[in-house]
Write an enzyme that holds these catalytic residues in place. Structure first.
Site, PDB file in Angstrom:
ATOM      1  N   HIS A 108       3.483   2.004   7.291  1.00  0.00           N
ATOM      2  CA  HIS A 108       4.618   2.427   6.372  1.00  0.00           C
ATOM      3  C   HIS A 108       5.289   2.955   7.701  1.00  0.00           C
ATOM      4  CE1 HIS A 108       6.622   3.916   2.794  1.00  0.00           C
ATOM      5  NE2 HIS A 108       6.998   3.150   3.283  1.00  0.00           N
ATOM      6  N   SER A 135       5.807  -0.383   1.332  1.00  0.00           N
ATOM      7  CA  SER A 135       5.962   0.933   0.871  1.00  0.00           C
ATOM      8  C   SER A 135       4.693   1.140  -0.674  1.00  0.00           C
ATOM      9  CB  SER A 135       6.800   0.506   0.035  1.00  0.00           C
ATOM     10  OG  SER A 135       7.868   0.607   1.151  1.00  0.00           O
ATOM     11  N   GLU A 188       3.389   6.522   7.819  1.00  0.00           N
ATOM     12  CA  GLU A 188       2.359   6.743   7.050  1.00  0.00           C
ATOM     13  C   GLU A 188       1.012   5.773   7.254  1.00  0.00           C
ATOM     14  OE1 GLU A 188       2.653   8.271   2.923  1.00  0.00           O
ATOM     15  OE2 GLU A 188       3.926   6.718   3.060  1.00  0.00           O
ATOM     16  N   ASN A 247       5.956   8.065  -0.712  1.00  0.00           N
ATOM     17  CA  ASN A 247       6.941   6.880  -2.262  1.00  0.00           C
ATOM     18  C   ASN A 247       6.383   7.367  -3.729  1.00  0.00           C
ATOM     19  OD1 ASN A 247       9.170   5.882  -0.692  1.00  0.00           O
ATOM     20  ND2 ASN A 247       7.842   3.867  -0.245  1.00  0.00           N
TER      21      ASN A 247
HETATM   22  P1  NAD Z   1      14.599  -6.801   3.126  1.00  0.00           P
HETATM   23  O1  NAD Z   1      14.993  -7.785   1.919  1.00  0.00           O
HETATM   24  O2  NAD Z   1      15.609  -5.958   3.866  1.00  0.00           O
HETATM   25  O3  NAD Z   1      14.086  -8.007   4.524  1.00  0.00           O
HETATM   26  C1  NAD Z   1      12.872  -8.737   4.429  1.00  0.00           C
HETATM   27  C2  NAD Z   1      13.321 -10.106   5.315  1.00  0.00           C
HETATM   28  O4  NAD Z   1      11.719 -10.792   4.799  1.00  0.00           O
HETATM   29  C3  NAD Z   1      13.975 -11.037   5.128  1.00  0.00           C
HETATM   30  O5  NAD Z   1      14.215 -11.151   6.441  1.00  0.00           O
HETATM   31  C4  NAD Z   1      13.497 -12.465   4.715  1.00  0.00           C
HETATM   32  O6  NAD Z   1      14.298 -13.198   5.125  1.00  0.00           O
HETATM   33  C5  NAD Z   1      11.741 -12.110   5.552  1.00  0.00           C
HETATM   34  N1  NAD Z   1      11.148 -12.994   4.855  1.00  0.00           N
HETATM   35  C6  NAD Z   1      11.599 -13.061   3.078  1.00  0.00           C
HETATM   36  N2  NAD Z   1       9.775 -14.210   3.239  1.00  0.00           N
HETATM   37  C7  NAD Z   1       9.583 -14.593   4.469  1.00  0.00           C
HETATM   38  C8  NAD Z   1       8.127 -15.188   5.075  1.00  0.00           C
HETATM   39  N3  NAD Z   1       7.786 -15.790   4.186  1.00  0.00           N
HETATM   40  N4  NAD Z   1       8.081 -14.882   6.282  1.00  0.00           N
HETATM   41  C9  NAD Z   1       8.898 -14.098   7.354  1.00  0.00           C
HETATM   42  N5  NAD Z   1       9.889 -13.852   6.868  1.00  0.00           N
HETATM   43  C10 NAD Z   1       9.859 -13.450   5.507  1.00  0.00           C
HETATM   44  O7  NAD Z   1      13.285  -5.990   3.262  1.00  0.00           O
HETATM   45  P2  NAD Z   1      13.605  -4.428   3.749  1.00  0.00           P
HETATM   46  O8  NAD Z   1      13.998  -3.187   2.479  1.00  0.00           O
HETATM   47  O9  NAD Z   1      13.019  -4.108   4.982  1.00  0.00           O
HETATM   48  O10 NAD Z   1      11.639  -4.856   3.324  1.00  0.00           O
HETATM   49  C11 NAD Z   1      10.313  -5.170   3.877  1.00  0.00           C
HETATM   50  C12 NAD Z   1       8.910  -4.994   4.129  1.00  0.00           C
HETATM   51  O11 NAD Z   1       8.916  -3.088   4.503  1.00  0.00           O
HETATM   52  C13 NAD Z   1       8.587  -4.204   2.389  1.00  0.00           C
HETATM   53  O12 NAD Z   1       7.431  -4.273   2.251  1.00  0.00           O
HETATM   54  C14 NAD Z   1       9.392  -3.130   1.930  1.00  0.00           C
HETATM   55  O13 NAD Z   1       8.242  -2.312   1.014  1.00  0.00           O
HETATM   56  C15 NAD Z   1       9.046  -2.274   3.069  1.00  0.00           C
HETATM   57  N6  NAD Z   1       9.740  -0.553   3.399  1.00  0.00           N
HETATM   58  C16 NAD Z   1      11.211  -0.898   3.526  1.00  0.00           C
HETATM   59  C17 NAD Z   1      11.935   0.637   3.038  1.00  0.00           C
HETATM   60  C18 NAD Z   1      13.470   0.465   2.750  1.00  0.00           C
HETATM   61  O14 NAD Z   1      13.689   1.794   2.358  1.00  0.00           O
HETATM   62  N7  NAD Z   1      13.442  -0.675   2.651  1.00  0.00           N
HETATM   63  C19 NAD Z   1      11.372   1.442   3.910  1.00  0.00           C
HETATM   64  C20 NAD Z   1      10.009   1.262   4.373  1.00  0.00           C
HETATM   65  C21 NAD Z   1       9.266   0.067   3.180  1.00  0.00           C
END
Ligand code: NAD
Length: 293
Positions: A142, A121, A154, A192
């Site tokens: 993104h 993000s 993005e 963001n």
């Molecule tokens: P989340 O907490 O729901 O999920 C993260 C996942 O990563 C978990 O399932 C965890 O077990 C896994 N994980 C952690 N370490 C790991 C590893 N070493 N190997 C494999 N898996 C691993 O988080 P999210 O909201 O899905 O966010 C994930 C990414 O997407 C982040 O970079 C976040 O910034 C980005 N993002 C989030 C949003 C949002 O609205 N939440 C929107 C766009 C982008």
């Protein structure tokens, strides 16, 4: 020359990884969804099925397309499964060390010409790329949350990203039915950079007692025509992710206007991360979310 992308790896089966796998499978790609957490992997396919059923119930996809898409998704905890992938999209926790550790594990497994994309993000694509064996084939992709519903992706090139990699990812984005927007590699990119300071300001508004959770969200829904209030949206995104983005903005742009609100920090320290932990600015333990302040 743009390369054909037909086999996708998605690393991280959290809310974003599940949505990204869903979108890619519906577009006709083979998808491997990988996580280190066994429970995430075992829940993932059922969650994708539930989300697709909702779309099918609304007539957005046919039952046949849904069955075919579900048959194209496999999940597991073994990174080795991704050895034939044309594109791997990393969607693990918004933490640079965690992302770097994932790249160290997967790069030796991937095909030499595979593209590695991050769904970060906010974190610098150039810096993340520099720690991999393929800065030229590394890019930011993104997706927005929830990925199956939101139209935008993005695309962010790092300084070393090759033009054909950008073009392949742009074409792939269009093939997913999404609209690509290109952003320069600046902290938090476009969406963001604008959205998170607004959410942070909403938390300051709560912290300073200007309004209650309900007053702030109602004000922005009815007064600014936002479909969700900013605190409801923060809970939806995840307060850990919101805080991580604010820290990247604060560190990367060195401007005090990006200082994360201490109340957001406290909620994250308490483990009150929003919907995903059952409590944030709202309590999600009953059917209707209840404001906590
Ligand atoms: P989340 O907490 O729901 O999920 C993260 C996942 O990563 C978990 O399932 C965890 O077990 C896994 N994980 C952690 N370490 C790991 C590893 N070493 N190997 C494999 N898996 C691993 O988080 P999210 O909201 O899905 O966010 C994930 C990414 O997407 C982040 O970079 C976040 O910034 C980005 N993002 C989030 C949003 C949002 O609205 N939440 C929107 C766009 C982008």
């Amino acid at each position: 020359m743009a390369i054909t992308i037909s086999k996708i790896g998605v690393v991280g089966a959290g809310q974003m990884g599940i949505g990204i796998a869903h979108v890619c499978a519906l577009s006709g790609a083979e998808v491997l969804l990988i996580d280190i957490a066994e429970d995430r992997v075992s829940d993932a396919l059922a969650l994708i099925e539930r989300n697709m059923s909702r779309q099918s119930g609304r007539g957005l996809i046919s039952a046949e397309d849904m069955a075919a898409a579900l048959a194209r998704v496999k999940s597991g905890t073994d990174f080795g499964l991704m050895k034939d992938c044309d594109l791997v999209i990393e969607a693990v926790t918004e933490d640079e060390e965690v992302k770097n550790a994932v790249y160290q594990s997967i790069c030796p497994i991937l095909k030499e010409d595979a593209i590695l994309a991050t769904n970060t993000s906010s974190i610098s694509i150039t810096r993340l790329a520099a720690d991999t064996d393929r800065p030229g084939r590394f890019i930011g992709m993104h997706f927005m949350n929830p990925a199956p519903m939101m139209e935008l992706i993005e695309i962010i090139s790092g300084i070393a990203t090759e033009p054909d990699v950008f073009e392949s990812v742009r074409e792939f984005t269009v093939s997913l039915g999404k609209t690509p927007v290109s952003s320069e590699d600046f902290p938090a990119f476009i969406v963001n950079r604008i959205l998170l300071p607004m959410i942070n300001e909403a938390v300051y508004t709560l912290y300073e007692g200007v309004g209650s959770v309900d007053a702030i969200d109602t004000a922005m829904k009815l007064g600014a025509h936002h479909p969700m209030g900013p605190l409801e949206l923060a809970d939806f995104i995840g307060l850990d992710t919101c805080l991580a983005v604010m820290q990247v903005l604060h560190d990367g742009l060195a401007d005090t206007k990006y200082r994360p609100c201490p109340l957001m920090v406290k909620y994250v320290e308490a483990g009150w991360l929003g919907r995903k932990t059952g409590r944030g600015f709202y309590d999600y333990s009953s059917e209707v979310p209840v404001p906590t302040r």
